[in-house]
Design a protein around this motif. Structure first.
Motif, short mmCIF file in Angstrom:
data_model
loop_
_atom_site.label_atom_id
_atom_site.label_comp_id
_atom_site.label_asym_id
_atom_site.label_seq_id
_atom_site.Cartn_x
_atom_site.Cartn_y
_atom_site.Cartn_z
N LEU A 20 0.83 -1.21 0.00
CA LEU A 20 0.00 0.00 0.00
C LEU A 20 0.86 1.26 0.00
O LEU A 20 0.58 2.22 -0.72
CB LEU A 20 -0.94 0.00 1.21
N LEU A 21 1.89 1.26 0.82
CA LEU A 21 2.74 2.45 0.93
C LEU A 21 3.61 2.65 -0.31
O LEU A 21 3.92 3.79 -0.68
CB LEU A 21 3.62 2.36 2.18
N ASP A 22 4.00 1.56 -0.98
CA ASP A 22 4.84 1.66 -2.18
C ASP A 22 4.05 2.03 -3.43
O ASP A 22 4.62 2.53 -4.39
CB ASP A 22 5.59 0.35 -2.42
N ALA A 23 2.75 1.80 -3.43
CA ALA A 23 1.92 2.10 -4.60
C ALA A 23 1.73 3.61 -4.73
O ALA A 23 1.98 4.37 -3.79
CB ALA A 23 0.56 1.40 -4.47
N ASP A 24 1.29 4.05 -5.92
CA ASP A 24 0.99 5.47 -6.12
C ASP A 24 -0.03 5.91 -5.08
O ASP A 24 -1.04 5.25 -4.87
CB ASP A 24 0.41 5.70 -7.53
N GLY A 25 0.23 7.01 -4.44
CA GLY A 25 -0.66 7.51 -3.39
C GLY A 25 -0.03 7.38 -2.02
O GLY A 25 -0.37 8.11 -1.11
N GLY A 26 0.86 6.42 -1.86
CA GLY A 26 1.60 6.26 -0.60
C GLY A 26 0.70 6.08 0.60
O GLY A 26 -0.20 5.23 0.62
N PHE A 27 0.93 6.91 1.60
CA PHE A 27 0.21 6.83 2.87
C PHE A 27 -1.31 6.93 2.70
O PHE A 27 -2.07 6.30 3.43
CB PHE A 27 0.71 7.93 3.81
N LEU A 28 -1.75 7.72 1.73
CA LEU A 28 -3.19 7.89 1.52
C LEU A 28 -3.89 6.60 1.11
O LEU A 28 -5.11 6.48 1.27
CB LEU A 28 -3.44 8.98 0.47
N ASN A 29 -3.13 5.63 0.62
CA ASN A 29 -3.73 4.34 0.27
C ASN A 29 -4.31 3.63 1.49
O ASN A 29 -5.19 2.79 1.35
CB ASN A 29 -2.70 3.43 -0.41
N LEU A 30 -3.80 3.96 2.67
CA LEU A 30 -4.35 3.36 3.90
C LEU A 30 -5.78 3.84 4.17
O LEU A 30 -6.48 3.28 5.00
CB LEU A 30 -3.46 3.69 5.10
N TYR A 31 -6.18 4.89 3.45
CA TYR A 31 -7.52 5.44 3.63
C TYR A 31 -8.41 5.22 2.40
O TYR A 31 -9.42 5.91 2.23
CB TYR A 31 -7.45 6.91 4.03
#
Length: 114
Positions: A53-64
């Motif tokens: 999730l963190l490595d994908a485009d969006g980074g930290f925001l992917n957790l949301y």
């Protein structure tokens, strides 16, 4: 009165959003972990999922991802619970003193007093 009920519902709605915000990343990771085990292969552990999730485009925001739907749900459900609690409490004429008395009785029972 009506203003108190609306204030209670609004406070519950805000509490619902706060709860959704805090718990969403963990619930998302749990859901993705569970989904990975159903795909037939080796289930991914939570650390792998977080890294992806963190490595994908969006980074930290992917957790949301998907947070807006969850926030609306919690906004409505928790707000309604707060509203119903205060509405029923006012309809039954239950005040702070009544609630304190109930807590005193529970405390006495817990202490083993007759």
């Amino acid at each position: 009165g009506s203003l108190g009920l609306l204030l209670s519902a609004f406070a519950g709605a805000l509490a619902g959003i706060a709860g959704a915000f805090v718990s969403h990343p963990a619930d998302l990771i749990l859901t993705l972990t569970s989904a990975s085990s159903r795909e037939g292969g080796q289930a991914k552990d939570w650390k792998t999922i977080v890294e992806e999730l963190l490595d994908a485009d969006g980074g930290f925001l992917n957790l949301y991802a998907g947070f807006s739907a969850r926030a609306v749900f919690f906004f409505l459900v928790i707000g309604l619970q707060f509203f119903l609690y205060d509405y029923i409490k006012s309809e039954l004429g239950v005040g702070t003193d009544d609630l304190t008395l109930v807590l005193d009785v529970f405390y006495a029972i817990r202490q083993g007093l007759p």
